[in-house]
Design a protein around this motif. Structure first.
Motif, PDB file in Angstrom:
ATOM      1  N   ASP A 149       0.829  -1.208   0.000  1.00 32.47           N
ATOM      2  CA  ASP A 149       0.000   0.000   0.000  1.00 32.47           C
ATOM      3  C   ASP A 149       0.864   1.258   0.000  1.00 32.47           C
ATOM      4  O   ASP A 149       0.444   2.319  -0.479  1.00 32.47           O
ATOM      5  N   ALA A 150       2.067   1.154   0.547  1.00 28.72           N
ATOM      6  CA  ALA A 150       2.981   2.301   0.586  1.00 28.72           C
ATOM      7  C   ALA A 150       4.412   1.784   0.611  1.00 28.72           C
ATOM      8  O   ALA A 150       4.657   0.632   0.988  1.00 28.72           O
ATOM      9  N   ALA A 151       5.341   2.631   0.195  1.00 28.72           N
ATOM     10  CA  ALA A 151       6.757   2.301   0.310  1.00 28.72           C
ATOM     11  C   ALA A 151       7.191   2.567   1.749  1.00 28.72           C
ATOM     12  O   ALA A 151       6.599   3.397   2.447  1.00 28.72           O
ATOM     13  N   CYS A 163      10.656   4.693  10.842  1.00 25.56           N
ATOM     14  CA  CYS A 163      10.384   4.627   9.399  1.00 25.56           C
ATOM     15  C   CYS A 163       9.426   5.710   8.965  1.00 25.56           C
ATOM     16  O   CYS A 163       8.617   6.186   9.753  1.00 25.56           O
ATOM     17  N   LEU A 164       9.506   6.027   7.688  1.00 22.82           N
ATOM     18  CA  LEU A 164       8.426   6.768   7.048  1.00 22.82           C
ATOM     19  C   LEU A 164       7.821   5.865   5.974  1.00 22.82           C
ATOM     20  O   LEU A 164       8.526   5.070   5.360  1.00 22.82           O
ATOM     21  N   VAL A 165       6.515   5.990   5.789  1.00 19.32           N
ATOM     22  CA  VAL A 165       5.886   5.309   4.663  1.00 19.32           C
ATOM     23  C   VAL A 165       5.393   6.378   3.688  1.00 19.32           C
ATOM     24  O   VAL A 165       5.027   7.481   4.096  1.00 19.32           O
ATOM     25  N   VAL A 166       5.432   6.057   2.404  1.00 18.25           N
ATOM     26  CA  VAL A 166       5.077   7.028   1.360  1.00 18.25           C
ATOM     27  C   VAL A 166       4.160   6.363   0.339  1.00 18.25           C
ATOM     28  O   VAL A 166       4.462   5.271  -0.141  1.00 18.25           O
ATOM     29  N   THR A 167       3.064   7.021   0.041  1.00 14.74           N
ATOM     30  CA  THR A 167       2.134   6.492  -0.954  1.00 14.74           C
ATOM     31  C   THR A 167       1.622   7.625  -1.821  1.00 14.74           C
ATOM     32  O   THR A 167       1.622   8.790  -1.391  1.00 14.74           O
ATOM     33  N   THR A 168       1.207   7.323  -3.032  1.00 17.22           N
ATOM     34  CA  THR A 168       0.760   8.385  -3.929  1.00 17.22           C
ATOM     35  C   THR A 168      -0.389   7.895  -4.794  1.00 17.22           C
ATOM     36  O   THR A 168      -0.467   6.707  -5.116  1.00 17.22           O
ATOM     37  N   MET A 203      -0.660   0.363   6.282  1.00 16.59           N
ATOM     38  CA  MET A 203       0.693  -0.073   6.644  1.00 16.59           C
ATOM     39  C   MET A 203       0.856  -0.064   8.159  1.00 16.59           C
ATOM     40  O   MET A 203       1.942  -0.299   8.681  1.00 16.59           O
ATOM     41  N   ASN A 204      -0.222   0.275   8.877  1.00 15.95           N
ATOM     42  CA  ASN A 204      -0.205   0.421  10.340  1.00 15.95           C
ATOM     43  C   ASN A 204       0.650   1.619  10.778  1.00 15.95           C
ATOM     44  O   ASN A 204       1.201   1.646  11.883  1.00 15.95           O
ATOM     45  N   ALA A 205       0.761   2.603   9.895  1.00  9.59           N
ATOM     46  CA  ALA A 205       1.521   3.825  10.195  1.00  9.59           C
ATOM     47  C   ALA A 205       0.549   4.972  10.481  1.00  9.59           C
ATOM     48  O   ALA A 205      -0.648   4.866  10.190  1.00  9.59           O
TER      49      ALA A 205
END
Lengths: 348, 348
Positions: free
Chosen positions: A40-42, A51-56, A90-92
């Motif tokens: 769902d996200a990087a 961590c950071l998660v990134v999605t677009t 991502m549970n973030a």
């Protein structure tokens, strides 16, 4: 183009195969890239277990939204929410968004004020910051591109790939409502186009209209799971429909699944509208998409916790991969789950 | 729309005022957001003095690129580079990108293979990972949205706002080349459209064509400054033209500037093409845009270091804010610097 050059149409491959083909050569090289394409996200490591998660997401007028029946404020709100949904899957915790827009001369400054009032409402509602973007004219229509960033500890991240045999399959809220809301809006649009004096008949269907026009992210379920000390073994958001998302989890976790038809949560308005349209309500739930609920798995030992949790329904369990993915009806033969979700690269 | 409702056209505000209006209500709330809207990239703290920077660009066919003369492979390369340029202008190291595309049925799978081969080349060349994106059909044309992420220590980040009186103003490489390359391509396109048998005349102008079609990021200057222990006091990338970027630095740093006309680096091909087009070459350098060079300021004490550095030219210095922003010609009156750079929200 010379005759010897091959031309493969996009619909021949379909979205998932096209993505696989285009991204296959891009193996991550940076040690900070914990997860690249395929969830769902990087996930990007910041060091020290953070961590950071990134999605677009790219939203195009005429493909993803129809301004005939979508108020700009709702569109702005939804454009943010669909990205926060990916971060949450991502549970973030969502923290920042960037918003880029391309708009034709059809739109004026006041239109963008409306769009941004919806973006603001979503940012306030989910406590995220707008931190950047890009603004441009376009030749036709409106284009919106949103990137969302969230934070999490590395050991909190939940991927699509962690489901284990015997895990329980859970889904939040209910399914198929957004799809039936869309069908209703499309019907009233057709009626209006053939008779401009017609008033849209939307009474009694507020809930499914809201499901389509103003989806929300189940942050409270994420928080309740955390409070209860339950970390899902896998998670994904339901954007393309339950079938498609179940198959993503099965494929990424190398497992099969069984879900029970009579456990699939469907709202009364969804069922009523489906009947009016002569659509099977389970088809809407399985293949409709855009519900932005969370689909996740937990160890069997957590049954009591999830079974009693608000807005969570246990709908099945994970099985050995060779057993495949099936839905069990109350009677009759098991139904094989196939992905008929949203195809972003349609032939028509 | 009712008559009482006001309609303000986008070009009446222009890009920068529109961005100000739309983003003004969004004050950052998250403590991790060190910088939101208003620089080349947003800055997000990861804790322990580590940061990520995030920037995004939306590229629309017919507005930002013309496929008549832009090979898809070059377009893919450039789409990545323009974002890495923004990351670099924060003095950060680019690490990851996401790429979203919307494509109409005009395009086939092999076209996207070409586009992604350019994306891959840029990712390999700058050692960044492709970590996500979105793929969709579009009603017309091609849309590309790229988000780039970079990392830096918090105390390494360089903003637009740090220029101090007496600082030296430096620029990398040379200016105006990309604009003259574009003029050449546009001319040959017009000729081709009026006579399909005409062959484009591009010989002798490889350099300016490459400046436009395949820009690069001056990573070596960033690295040489770091090696020399020189941290710029402010920095921005030259995407809209030198004038516009100088004014950004002046406004954000609350300073004025003086630049010397005869110090502005202009390549011989740029000068030759400008003469052929009867365009003042300084106009091309100041207002042309798309050069993706770096404009930065350093303390006066670093003169010897930057003056001897490869691909760096000292072009002027920072002055008190009330003295304004002017270019000094070899003779005659000083010329006030005004922003005539790229306007993404044109009337026509």
């Amino acid at each position: 183009m010379s005759e010897t050059q091959k031309r493969t149409e996009l619909y021949e491959l379909g979205e998932f195969k096209l993505i696989d083909r285009l991204t296959e050569p891009f193996a991550p090289k940076q040690q900070e890239t914990l997860k690249g394409v395929g969830d769902d996200a990087a996930v990007i490591s910041c060091g020290k277990g953070e961590c950071l998660v990134v999605t677009t997401d790219l939203l195009l007028e005429g493909i993803h939204f129809d301004l005939t029946y979508t108020p700009l404020k709702h569109l702005g709100y939804k454009a943010i929410v669909v990205n926060l949904s990916d971060v949450s899957a991502m549970n973030a915790t969502p923290k920042q968004v960037t918003v880029s827009i391309g708009v034709s001369k059809r739109f004026c400054v006041e239109d963008l004020d409306e769009l941004y009032s919806g973006i603001k409402l979503a940012c306030d509602s989910y406590n995220v910051d707008l931190v950047g973007g890009d603004t441009s004219s376009s030749m036709t229509g409106m284009t919106i591109s949103v990137t969302a960033i969230g934070s999490a500890k590395e050991d909190e991240i939940v991927y699509r790939s962690g489901a284990k045999v015997n895990d329980l399959i859970c889904v939040t809220g209910n399914l198929g409502g957004a799809y039936m809301g869309l069908q209703l809006l499309e019907r009233e649009k057709r009626i209006f186009l053939s008779n401009k004096a017609a008033k849209p008949k939307l009474e009694g269907y507020d809930y499914i209209l809201e499901r389509f026009l103003k989806p929300e992210v189940r942050r409270n379920v994420i928080e309740n799971l955390r409070k209860a000390g339950v970390k899902p073994t896998s998670m994904i958001d339901v954007s393309d429909g339950l079938s498609s998302e179940l198959l993503h989890i099965c494929k990424n976790s190398n497992v099969g699944c069984r879900i029970y038809m009579d456990k699939i949560p469907i709202d009364e308005q969804t069922a009523r509208m489906a009947e009016e349209f002569n659509i099977d309500m389970f088809t809407a739930a399985l293949n409709g998409g855009e519900d932005y609920e969370l689909l996740f798995t937990v160890p069997l030992s957590e049954y009591q916790v999830v079974d009693s949790m608000e807005n969570v329904r246990v709908i099945g369990h994970i099985v050995e991969p060779h057993l495949g993915a099936y839905m069990i009806p109350p009677s009759g033969e098991d139904i094989r789950i196939t992905a008929q979700g949203w195809n972003a690269l349609q032939k028509e």
